[in-house]
Design an enzyme around this catalytic site. Structure first.
Site, PDB file in Angstrom:
ATOM      1  N   GLY A   1      44.550  13.582  27.743  1.00 59.58           N
ATOM      2  CA  GLY A   1      45.074  12.760  28.808  1.00 59.58           C
ATOM      3  C   GLY A   1      46.574  12.573  28.737  1.00 59.58           C
ATOM      4  O   GLY A   1      47.241  12.462  29.769  1.00 59.58           O
TER       5      GLY A   1
ATOM      6  N   ASP B   1      36.875   6.040  16.475  1.00 55.35           N
ATOM      7  CA  ASP B   1      36.450   6.932  17.554  1.00 55.35           C
ATOM      8  C   ASP B   1      35.799   8.191  16.979  1.00 55.35           C
ATOM      9  O   ASP B   1      36.046   9.295  17.443  1.00 55.35           O
ATOM     10  CB  ASP B   1      37.632   7.305  18.448  1.00 55.35           C
ATOM     11  CG  ASP B   1      37.177   7.973  19.753  1.00 55.35           C
ATOM     12  OD1 ASP B   1      36.058   7.667  20.220  1.00 55.35           O
ATOM     13  OD2 ASP B   1      37.925   8.801  20.293  1.00 55.35           O
TER      14      ASP B   1
END
Length: 414
Positions: free
Chosen positions: A27, A138
């Site tokens: 991103g 994560d």
């Protein structure tokens, strides 16, 4: 792992690393395959010019400081970085192998023995990270690369100091991957503890053993709801009996009920030893197993794709950022590898050879002429036909040859 050529707008070098191609993009940045002056391969992450501002530089600088702190044999090593450069960049060890998510979707789940070996390796690596006062936050299949020397953990971009008030996110923000996210993390609780990594590792091992996650739904919002609901237990269907107790504990709703990484290592050892093998042997077997299947279906041995048939890949859930308690409803983006870059390695599809063109079929008379006389062995002329030759072409050739032999015999003086 494959890479694509550089685009005209891409830099050719950064921080002394020569850039050889694109690995993928996330991103906020692009990830390149780089090479040091001494020939050391590296994954070089660069922030996109469109998002370079004071806040992104600050987050990037914090990520660099975290990576400088994290170390271990199962952690992709930090090689260099510059958050103040015109194009901020970060270089980490390049792991030549697919991520676990792509591997399982291509080759199927791992046997329980190899899943336990993977659990012991990753739990021990996380234990070392937690000892350094950090947690990953994560962990997911896309962040575990199956390299030639065993699995390695990547992408500590969301890592945070467990005992620090410093946070990478604003208040009431949820950052992580929904299908691997612990309930307290999905609910936006602060501060988080290392138990979130234990839950995420349990989700990873469940996926490795079965091909599915603890909670799956059509949208991230629905996944958030299932994860945070105390009355909805994880989906443990298909879990081998020898792994059921381990995964049940790791995926407990309450953080206090989950085992420590050290306990996970011991339970994984028990599973391995119960199958008559030492943990070191199981680790070697895991690496050999994944390497053998990867090499067998790798780009070097796969048939060249036809232009008319597109290459097909698989998608995974990615990291999402949302304001708690409301969850995102955006579609699921593609999987990531090497600090948020999609793994561009195509999934090898089996190509069936095109059938040989047929221009006709033999008549019954021609078929009878194909058969050798009783008791007479087939001659060289009756060897199997080459794939490119049709039946009609072969029959015509035989008739022509027979006519030539008849004409030659009529003219011969003997």
């Amino acid at each position: 792992m494959q890479h694509t050529p550089l685009s005209p707008e891409d830099p050719v070098s950064l921080g002394g690393f020569e850039l050889l191609g694109r690995i993928g993009q996330g991103g906020m940045g692009q990830v390149f395959l780089g090479e040091s002056p001494g020939g050391e391969p590296a994954a070089v992450k660069v922030i996109k010019p469109a998002v370079v501002d004071s806040e992104s530089r600050q987050r990037f600088a914090q990520e660099i400081e975290v990576l400088k702190t994290v170390w271990g044999p199962r952690i992709a090593a930090f090689l260099g970085a510059d958050a103040e450069a015109e194009q901020p960049w970060l270089a980490t060890e390049y792991v030549d192998g697919p991520d676990l998510g792509r591997y399982v979707k291509s080759h199927g789940p791992l046997p329980s023995l190899l899943t336990a070996a993977l659990g012991a390796i990753l739990a021990e690596a996380l234990s070392a990270v937690h000892t350094q006062g950090l947690m990953h936050r994560d962990l997911k299949p896309a962040n575990i690369l199956l390299g030639p020397n065993g699995p390695k953990i990547i992408d500590f971009g969301l890592a945070a100091f467990s005992e620090s008030n410093v946070s990478l996110t604003a208040p009431n923000q949820v950052v992580g991957t929904p299908v691997c996210m612990a309930p307290e993390q999905a609910a936006g609780e602060k501060p988080l503890t290392s138990a979130v990594d234990v839950y995420a590792l349990g989700a990873v091992l469940l996926f490795a053993a079965t091909g599915h996650y603890p909670h799956e739904a059509a949208t991230p919002y629905m996944v958030f709801h299932l994860v945070t609901d105390p009355g909805t237990g994880p989906d443990l269907s298909g879990v081998p009996a020898e792994l059921l107790s381990l995964l049940t504990g790791m995926l407990a709703h309450s953080a206090e009920d989950r085992p420590s990484p050290g306990d996970v290592v011991q339970q994984c050892r028990t599973v391995v030893e119960a199958q008559g093998m030492k943990i070191a042997q199981a680790r070697r077997r895991l690496t050999a197993h994944t390497a053998a299947l990867r090499d067998r279906t790798g780009p070097g041995n796969a048939p060249a794709p036809r232009p008319a048939r597109p290459v097909v890949g698989f998608e995974h859930l990615r990291t999402v950022t949302a304001s708690a308690p409301h969850a995102p409803q955006s579609p699921e983006p593609t999987s990531t590898a090497h600090d948020g870059a999609p793994d561009p390695t195509p999934v090898t599809m089996r190509e069936e050879p095109d059938p040989a063109p047929r221009t006709g079929v033999d008549t019954p008379e021609e078929v009878r002429r194909e058969q050798p006389a009783p008791g007479r062995p087939p001659t060289a002329a009756r060897r199997p036909k080459e794939p490119a030759r049709t039946l009609r072409h072969s029959a015509q050739a035989r008739r022509t040859a027979e006519q030539l032999r008849t004409t030659y015999a009529a003219r011969a003086p003997f």
